[in-house]
Every structure is written in C-alpha cells, then in structure tokens.
Design a protein around this motif. Structure first.
Motif, PDB file in Angstrom:
ATOM      1  N   UNK A 127       0.841  -1.202   0.000  1.00 27.87           N
ATOM      2  CA  UNK A 127       0.000   0.000   0.000  1.00 27.87           C
ATOM      3  C   UNK A 127       0.874   1.249   0.000  1.00 27.87           C
ATOM      4  N   UNK A 128       1.934   1.203   0.800  1.00 27.31           N
ATOM      5  CA  UNK A 128       2.868   2.323   0.868  1.00 27.31           C
ATOM      6  C   UNK A 128       3.552   2.531  -0.489  1.00 27.31           C
ATOM      7  N   UNK A 129       3.951   1.452  -1.129  1.00 24.92           N
ATOM      8  CA  UNK A 129       4.612   1.539  -2.438  1.00 24.92           C
ATOM      9  C   UNK A 129       3.694   2.110  -3.514  1.00 24.92           C
ATOM     10  N   UNK A 130       2.380   1.943  -3.337  1.00 22.00           N
ATOM     11  CA  UNK A 130       1.426   2.539  -4.274  1.00 22.00           C
ATOM     12  C   UNK A 130       1.375   4.066  -4.125  1.00 22.00           C
ATOM     13  N   UNK A 131       1.852   4.533  -2.974  1.00 21.04           N
ATOM     14  CA  UNK A 131       1.777   5.967  -2.707  1.00 21.04           C
ATOM     15  C   UNK A 131       0.632   6.342  -1.788  1.00 21.04           C
ATOM     16  N   UNK A 132      -0.007   5.339  -1.217  1.00 18.47           N
ATOM     17  CA  UNK A 132      -1.075   5.607  -0.246  1.00 18.47           C
ATOM     18  C   UNK A 132      -0.457   5.896   1.109  1.00 18.47           C
ATOM     19  N   UNK A 133      -1.040   6.843   1.818  1.00 15.23           N
ATOM     20  CA  UNK A 133      -0.587   7.124   3.174  1.00 15.23           C
ATOM     21  C   UNK A 133      -1.543   6.420   4.125  1.00 15.23           C
ATOM     22  N   UNK A 134      -1.027   5.462   4.870  1.00 15.22           N
ATOM     23  CA  UNK A 134      -1.843   4.735   5.842  1.00 15.22           C
ATOM     24  C   UNK A 134      -1.970   5.608   7.086  1.00 15.22           C
ATOM     25  N   UNK A 135      -3.182   6.040   7.368  1.00 10.92           N
ATOM     26  CA  UNK A 135      -3.436   6.888   8.536  1.00 10.92           C
ATOM     27  C   UNK A 135      -3.599   6.038   9.784  1.00 10.92           C
ATOM     28  N   UNK A 136      -4.305   4.916   9.634  1.00 10.57           N
ATOM     29  CA  UNK A 136      -4.464   3.996  10.761  1.00 10.57           C
ATOM     30  C   UNK A 136      -4.800   2.613  10.228  1.00 10.57           C
ATOM     31  N   UNK A 137      -4.586   1.630  11.094  1.00  7.15           N
ATOM     32  CA  UNK A 137      -4.991   0.268  10.768  1.00  7.15           C
ATOM     33  C   UNK A 137      -5.573  -0.343  12.034  1.00  7.15           C
ATOM     34  N   UNK A 138      -6.641  -1.060  11.845  1.00  3.36           N
ATOM     35  CA  UNK A 138      -7.351  -1.653  12.978  1.00  3.36           C
ATOM     36  C   UNK A 138      -7.694  -3.103  12.679  1.00  3.36           C
ATOM     37  N   UNK A 139      -7.421  -3.960  13.639  1.00  5.83           N
ATOM     38  CA  UNK A 139      -7.835  -5.356  13.500  1.00  5.83           C
ATOM     39  C   UNK A 139      -9.331  -5.421  13.743  1.00  5.83           C
ATOM     40  N   UNK A 140     -10.041  -6.005  12.794  1.00  8.26           N
ATOM     41  CA  UNK A 140     -11.487  -6.141  12.919  1.00  8.26           C
ATOM     42  C   UNK A 140     -11.800  -7.363  13.785  1.00  8.26           C
ATOM     43  N   UNK A 141     -12.624  -7.162  14.793  1.00  7.05           N
ATOM     44  CA  UNK A 141     -13.016  -8.273  15.657  1.00  7.05           C
ATOM     45  C   UNK A 141     -14.227  -8.991  15.071  1.00  7.05           C
ATOM     46  N   UNK A 142     -15.256  -8.262  14.743  1.00  8.28           N
ATOM     47  CA  UNK A 142     -16.487  -8.816  14.180  1.00  8.28           C
ATOM     48  C   UNK A 142     -17.080  -7.801  13.214  1.00  8.28           C
ATOM     49  N   UNK A 143     -17.833  -8.299  12.261  1.00  3.87           N
ATOM     50  CA  UNK A 143     -18.566  -7.423  11.353  1.00  3.87           C
ATOM     51  C   UNK A 143     -20.003  -7.909  11.345  1.00  3.87           C
ATOM     52  N   UNK A 144     -20.924  -6.988  11.478  1.00  3.11           N
ATOM     53  CA  UNK A 144     -22.343  -7.333  11.511  1.00  3.11           C
ATOM     54  C   UNK A 144     -23.000  -6.689  10.297  1.00  3.11           C
ATOM     55  N   UNK A 145     -23.581  -7.517   9.449  1.00  4.81           N
ATOM     56  CA  UNK A 145     -24.181  -7.046   8.206  1.00  4.81           C
ATOM     57  C   UNK A 145     -25.631  -7.498   8.176  1.00  4.81           C
ATOM     58  N   UNK A 146     -26.463  -6.648   7.611  1.00  4.30           N
ATOM     59  CA  UNK A 146     -27.857  -7.040   7.409  1.00  4.30           C
ATOM     60  C   UNK A 146     -28.329  -6.497   6.074  1.00  4.30           C
ATOM     61  N   UNK A 147     -29.359  -7.097   5.502  1.00  2.89           N
ATOM     62  CA  UNK A 147     -29.923  -6.533   4.289  1.00  2.89           C
ATOM     63  C   UNK A 147     -30.485  -5.144   4.579  1.00  2.89           C
ATOM     64  N   UNK A 148     -30.392  -4.278   3.596  1.00  4.38           N
ATOM     65  CA  UNK A 148     -30.977  -2.942   3.742  1.00  4.38           C
ATOM     66  C   UNK A 148     -32.477  -3.129   3.874  1.00  4.38           C
TER      67      UNK A 148
END
Length: 169
Positions: A127-148
């Motif tokens: 990502x850095x080599x692409x020229x993107x500046x990583x502002x933060x990174x977070x380990x995702x514990x869980x993701x909750x998704x539902x239909x709209x």
C-alpha cells in the motif's frame, strides 16, 4: 435506474434476494409475491440489466477459511486519484474490499485478510509503495451485516396502505 423507479414487486424481489440470493428460486419468490416465476425471472433480468443488481457474492468467514487476520486500513490519497488508487489497491496481497469516501483525508478504506502478521506487513508495504498514506490500521473483531431493510419497510408500508384502502371500500 433514475428513470425507472422501483415498484413494490421490485422491492420485494430485492429484499428476498438480500436475505438468501442463493436459495431464493424464481418459484419461491413467485409464491411469496403472488406472481408467476416467469415474471420474477424477467424482473430479475431487468434489475441486472439496469445495474440495480450487480452481482451475487458469498459471505465468507475468513477466519474459518484459515485467514484469522482481518485488518481495516484507513488511507489517504489525492481526491483526483482516489478511484485510480482504489483500483490499484485491489491488486495488493490480501485486499478483499476497497471503499472510496466522498471527501476528506481518510478517503480510502481498505480491508485486508491474511494468515499471519507477516502477511499484513507485506500488504502494508505494498500500500505504501502505491503511494497511499496509511493513517491507521485496525484489526477487525467482528462485522455485523444485514440486508438494507427499507425495501421491506416500503413493501410493508404499501401493503398496509392497500389493506386500509380495501377495508374502507
């Protein structure tokens, strides 16, 4: 789809596909909507052609698939290059999702899955080599998704209005 507004049947079809696209056959949807399977098939084809339905993707539990690391990178790039950088980020090892934010400095959200921390380090480097500046990174514990659920709410609301008008006649 700006010219063609969704009607009640389209909304019901979309809601049922969101609940179970793989298991919802034209016949099953037809039975729940009181129309023929052919009508459902035609409507789904129209929704696909109009770009309302853009795909059918499985929901994957990456941890169970052997990729326990799931990291969300919040990145920054020039707004004029945001779409280009989003496309390029898709080629980075482990990237499964890239979201472009409309404005602001934190304008790319990139989700990466990996087997180990060393893989995350490699993704970060790319990502850095692409020229993107990583502002933060977070380990995702869980993701909750539902239909709209507004497809369903509009459908229910219209059904309620129809019932009320039928009872007053």
């Amino acid at each position: 789809m700006v010219d063609n507004q969704l009607d009640n049947l389209d909304r019901r079809i979309l809601h049922m596909l969101q609940l179970d696209a793989r298991g919802a056959s034209d016949t099953d949807i037809a039975e729940k909507t009181d129309v023929t399977g052919t009508t459902i098939n035609n409507r789904i084809n129209e929704l696909e052609e109009q770009g309302v339905i853009v795909g059918y993707n499985p929901e994957i539990n990456y941890e169970e698939a052997g990729y326990p690391m799931n990291v969300l990178f919040i990145c920054s790039t020039d707004l004029s290059r945001r779409s280009e950088m989003a496309e390029r980020a898709l080629d980075v090892r482990g990237v499964v999702n890239v979201r472009e934010m409309l404005s602001g400095e934190q304008n790319l959200h990139i989700e990466v899955v990996a087997e180990a921390t060393s893989d995350i380090k490699q993704s970060t480097k790319q990502l850095d080599e692409l020229g993107l500046r990583v502002i933060s990174s977070n380990i995702l514990a869980e993701e909750h998704i539902q239909p709209w659920n507004h497809f369903h709410q509009e459908m229910t609301g219209e059904r309620d209005r129809l019932s009320e008008s039928e009872s007053t006649e």
